[in-house]
Scaffold this active site. Structure first.
Site, short mmCIF file in Angstrom:
data_model
loop_
_atom_site.label_atom_id
_atom_site.label_comp_id
_atom_site.label_asym_id
_atom_site.label_seq_id
_atom_site.Cartn_x
_atom_site.Cartn_y
_atom_site.Cartn_z
N MET A 138 3.36 1.12 2.62
CA MET A 138 3.55 1.58 4.03
C MET A 138 4.65 1.07 4.76
O MET A 138 4.93 0.24 4.97
CB MET A 138 2.30 1.16 4.73
CG MET A 138 0.89 1.49 4.08
SD MET A 138 -0.53 0.81 4.79
CE MET A 138 -0.36 -0.78 4.61
N GLY A 198 3.96 -2.47 8.87
CA GLY A 198 4.88 -1.99 7.76
C GLY A 198 4.43 -2.97 6.67
O GLY A 198 4.57 -4.35 6.93
N SER A 199 3.99 -2.76 5.58
CA SER A 199 3.21 -3.45 4.61
C SER A 199 2.95 -2.80 3.18
O SER A 199 3.37 -1.74 2.94
CB SER A 199 2.19 -4.27 5.09
OG SER A 199 1.35 -3.39 5.76
N ARG A 200 1.84 -3.36 2.49
CA ARG A 200 1.49 -2.62 1.22
C ARG A 200 0.23 -3.18 1.07
O ARG A 200 -0.24 -4.01 1.42
CB ARG A 200 2.34 -2.83 0.19
CG ARG A 200 2.34 -4.11 -0.53
CD ARG A 200 3.61 -4.40 -1.65
NE ARG A 200 2.85 -4.64 -2.99
CZ ARG A 200 3.73 -5.24 -3.94
NH1 ARG A 200 5.05 -5.14 -3.49
NH2 ARG A 200 3.19 -5.42 -5.02
#
Length: 232
Positions: free
Chosen positions: A102, A189-191
């Protein structure tokens, strides 16, 4: 279509976790506007972005236990075998891992990829490397869930990123969860990694865009059928 339905389709709901941030951005914008028109417009754009970031739209989720649904909005960044995080207790063998990255413009509300019972929740502190890097799965700060689904044990891991500094988990251990139900949120912001049993077959490729609660990322086989849907 009545007025209420029109409003709902026009204005996407904002998750309650975002309101303090949006209010903070708005206050700064007003204060800055007293001294500089140029900076006022810059801050106003940032406030609009913050509001957009915390959007929480409804999703139409397929209701079929054979399907694994994307837990996040974003780009599929990895598909293949990988060792699950040790703290989840999923064993020492590789599982099928599907990762969705993301960016700061993605919707960051995360959803459960399968239906089942949450049997474990583990948070681990760590680094804040770029979440697109493969080693982020093991070195970054993360929050992992283990879900006992009708097709086996599934791991779901929220991974912090380069600018992400806060992982929120909305669910509790020893509770039931439905496919597509909200499980958490990550700022900014990441996954999310999904670890699947060997019986699961990936249905996405690296680079593909995924929509949380809607995109089928894998399945457990069986005869094809048209699934029911649930709005969540």
């Amino acid at each position: 279509m009545n007025l209420i339905d029109t409003i709902r389709k026009t204005f996407v709901p904002i998750h309650r976790e975002g309101w303090p941030f949006i209010a903070g951005f708005a206050v700064v914008t007003l204060v800055v506007g007293l001294f500089s028109t140029f900076l006022f417009w810059i801050c106003l754009i940032l406030t609009a972005w913050c509001t957009y970031f915390f959007r929480d739209p409804e999703r139409v989720t397929p209701v079929d236990d054979r399907l694994v649904i994307s837990p996040a909005d974003g780009i599929v960044s990895a598909v293949g075998p990988a060792l699950p995080p040790r703290e989840l207790g999923l064993g020492s063998d590789e599982m099928t891992r599907i990762s969705v990255f993301m960016n700061v413009f993605s919707c960051h509300v995360n959803r459960s990829p399968v239906r089942g019972k949450i049997t474990r929740i583990e948070h681990r502190p760590g680094k804040f490397l770029n979440a697109e890097l493969d080693k982020a799965s093991t070195e970054n700060e993360r929050n992992g869930l283990v879900v006992e689904s009708p097709n086996g044990t599934v791991g779901v891991v929220q991974v912090a990123g380069l600018v992400a500094r806060r992982i929120l988990c909305f669910v509790e251990n020893n509770t039931n969860i439905g496919t597509g139900e909200r499980i958490g949120l990550i700022r900014f912001g990441s996954r999310v990694d999904v670890y699947l049993p060997a019986a699961a077959t990936p249905r996405v490729a690296v680079g593909q865009t995924a929509v949380a609660g809607e995109t089928v990322i894998a399945d457990f086989g069986g005869e094809a059928a048209t699934p029911l849907v649930r709005i969540s």
